[in-house]
Design a protein around this motif. Sequence first.
Motif, PDB file in Angstrom:
ATOM      1  N   GLU A 147     -13.036   5.404   5.108  1.00 45.92           N
ATOM      2  CA  GLU A 147     -12.268   5.903   6.250  1.00 45.92           C
ATOM      3  C   GLU A 147     -10.806   5.491   6.159  1.00 45.92           C
ATOM      4  O   GLU A 147      -9.906   6.286   6.466  1.00 45.92           O
ATOM      5  CB  GLU A 147     -12.875   5.389   7.561  1.00 45.92           C
ATOM      6  N   LEU A 148     -10.547   4.266   5.707  1.00 39.32           N
ATOM      7  CA  LEU A 148      -9.169   3.804   5.558  1.00 39.32           C
ATOM      8  C   LEU A 148      -8.438   4.593   4.494  1.00 39.32           C
ATOM      9  O   LEU A 148      -7.271   4.976   4.677  1.00 39.32           O
ATOM     10  CB  LEU A 148      -9.147   2.312   5.207  1.00 39.32           C
ATOM     11  N   ARG A 149      -9.110   4.855   3.384  1.00 40.83           N
ATOM     12  CA  ARG A 149      -8.478   5.605   2.294  1.00 40.83           C
ATOM     13  C   ARG A 149      -8.200   7.044   2.706  1.00 40.83           C
ATOM     14  O   ARG A 149      -7.148   7.603   2.379  1.00 40.83           O
ATOM     15  CB  ARG A 149      -9.361   5.562   1.047  1.00 40.83           C
ATOM     16  N   GLN A 150      -9.140   7.657   3.408  1.00 35.93           N
ATOM     17  CA  GLN A 150      -8.936   9.036   3.848  1.00 35.93           C
ATOM     18  C   GLN A 150      -7.771   9.144   4.822  1.00 35.93           C
ATOM     19  O   GLN A 150      -6.939  10.049   4.709  1.00 35.93           O
ATOM     20  CB  GLN A 150     -10.215   9.576   4.482  1.00 35.93           C
ATOM     21  N   THR A 151      -7.715   8.216   5.774  1.00 36.75           N
ATOM     22  CA  THR A 151      -6.614   8.228   6.740  1.00 36.75           C
ATOM     23  C   THR A 151      -5.277   8.016   6.046  1.00 36.75           C
ATOM     24  O   THR A 151      -4.291   8.712   6.327  1.00 36.75           O
ATOM     25  CB  THR A 151      -6.824   7.143   7.807  1.00 36.75           C
ATOM     26  N   THR A 156      -0.082   9.884   4.039  1.00 36.52           N
ATOM     27  CA  THR A 156       0.825   9.895   2.896  1.00 36.52           C
ATOM     28  C   THR A 156       1.231  11.310   2.517  1.00 36.52           C
ATOM     29  O   THR A 156       2.413  11.579   2.244  1.00 36.52           O
ATOM     30  CB  THR A 156       0.164   9.212   1.684  1.00 36.52           C
ATOM     31  N   VAL A 157       0.275  12.231   2.501  1.00 36.82           N
ATOM     32  CA  VAL A 157       0.582  13.618   2.147  1.00 36.82           C
ATOM     33  C   VAL A 157       1.528  14.242   3.173  1.00 36.82           C
ATOM     34  O   VAL A 157       2.503  14.918   2.816  1.00 36.82           O
ATOM     35  CB  VAL A 157      -0.717  14.441   2.031  1.00 36.82           C
ATOM     36  N   VAL A 158       1.250  14.005   4.455  1.00 37.80           N
ATOM     37  CA  VAL A 158       2.100  14.574   5.510  1.00 37.80           C
ATOM     38  C   VAL A 158       3.521  14.027   5.416  1.00 37.80           C
ATOM     39  O   VAL A 158       4.514  14.775   5.473  1.00 37.80           O
ATOM     40  CB  VAL A 158       1.498  14.287   6.900  1.00 37.80           C
TER      41      VAL A 158
END
Length: 254
Positions: A147-151, A156-158
Amino acid sequence: MFRSLILGACLVGLILGLAMTAFEALGTSPIILAAEQYETAEPVAHHHDHADHDHGESAGHHHGDDAWAPADGAERLFYTTVSNICAGIGFAAILLVVMNQLRERGRMTPKVQQGLLLGALGYLAVFIAPSIGLPPEIPGASAAALELRQTWWIVTVVLAAAGLGVLFLATGWKRLLGVPLLIAPQFFVPVHDGPMFANPDPEAVLALTELHHRFIWASGLANLGFWLLAGVLCALVLKRLADKGRLGHVNAAV
């Protein structure tokens, strides 16, 4: 106009999904299969549960007695292809909308060169920026909570997309405002404490480390091909729609 863009995104996404599946078959998939041999092997007199991990491809992967996973071969290829096509449609839709907005404001013309540029920017935002903090992972790699990596990946992408947009579209000193957006996520990367690989065999760790390095390069090349192709195809689709008068009018650049 909206309907034309969506249909164009579906067409481009189909091509992108098939192309990405081919890129993966040639590059990343053999590395994943090789790494899985070390991941699934049970050390003598040692039992453990495997944690979730990312493959750097479209879909995640879980292990466990009750976990479902597609069978190797045709079934796995089918689900990978479907996942890649869905991702391709989504990214193509975003690119087409961004390109059309820039075209309407007189900031770009739908040409192959412009498509390559925006495709490269998409590659920087979606792959390079997150990979600086969290490189693509192979099976058997240990990592922070999913969950931390996905968030972190989404944030980061945004921020990377916003930062690149400011750098390329703003004028004068305002361009400098894009730099903090690009580097800020790298100060908050979710880290994992402990060894990189759970396998206790030193020889297996050496093999996994080599596979991991190869996987990063293979993933980078596959994603580069994906995004450059996406940029070119979206530019061609947008040009065709514009020539047929299915898009809005172009305003003078400000």
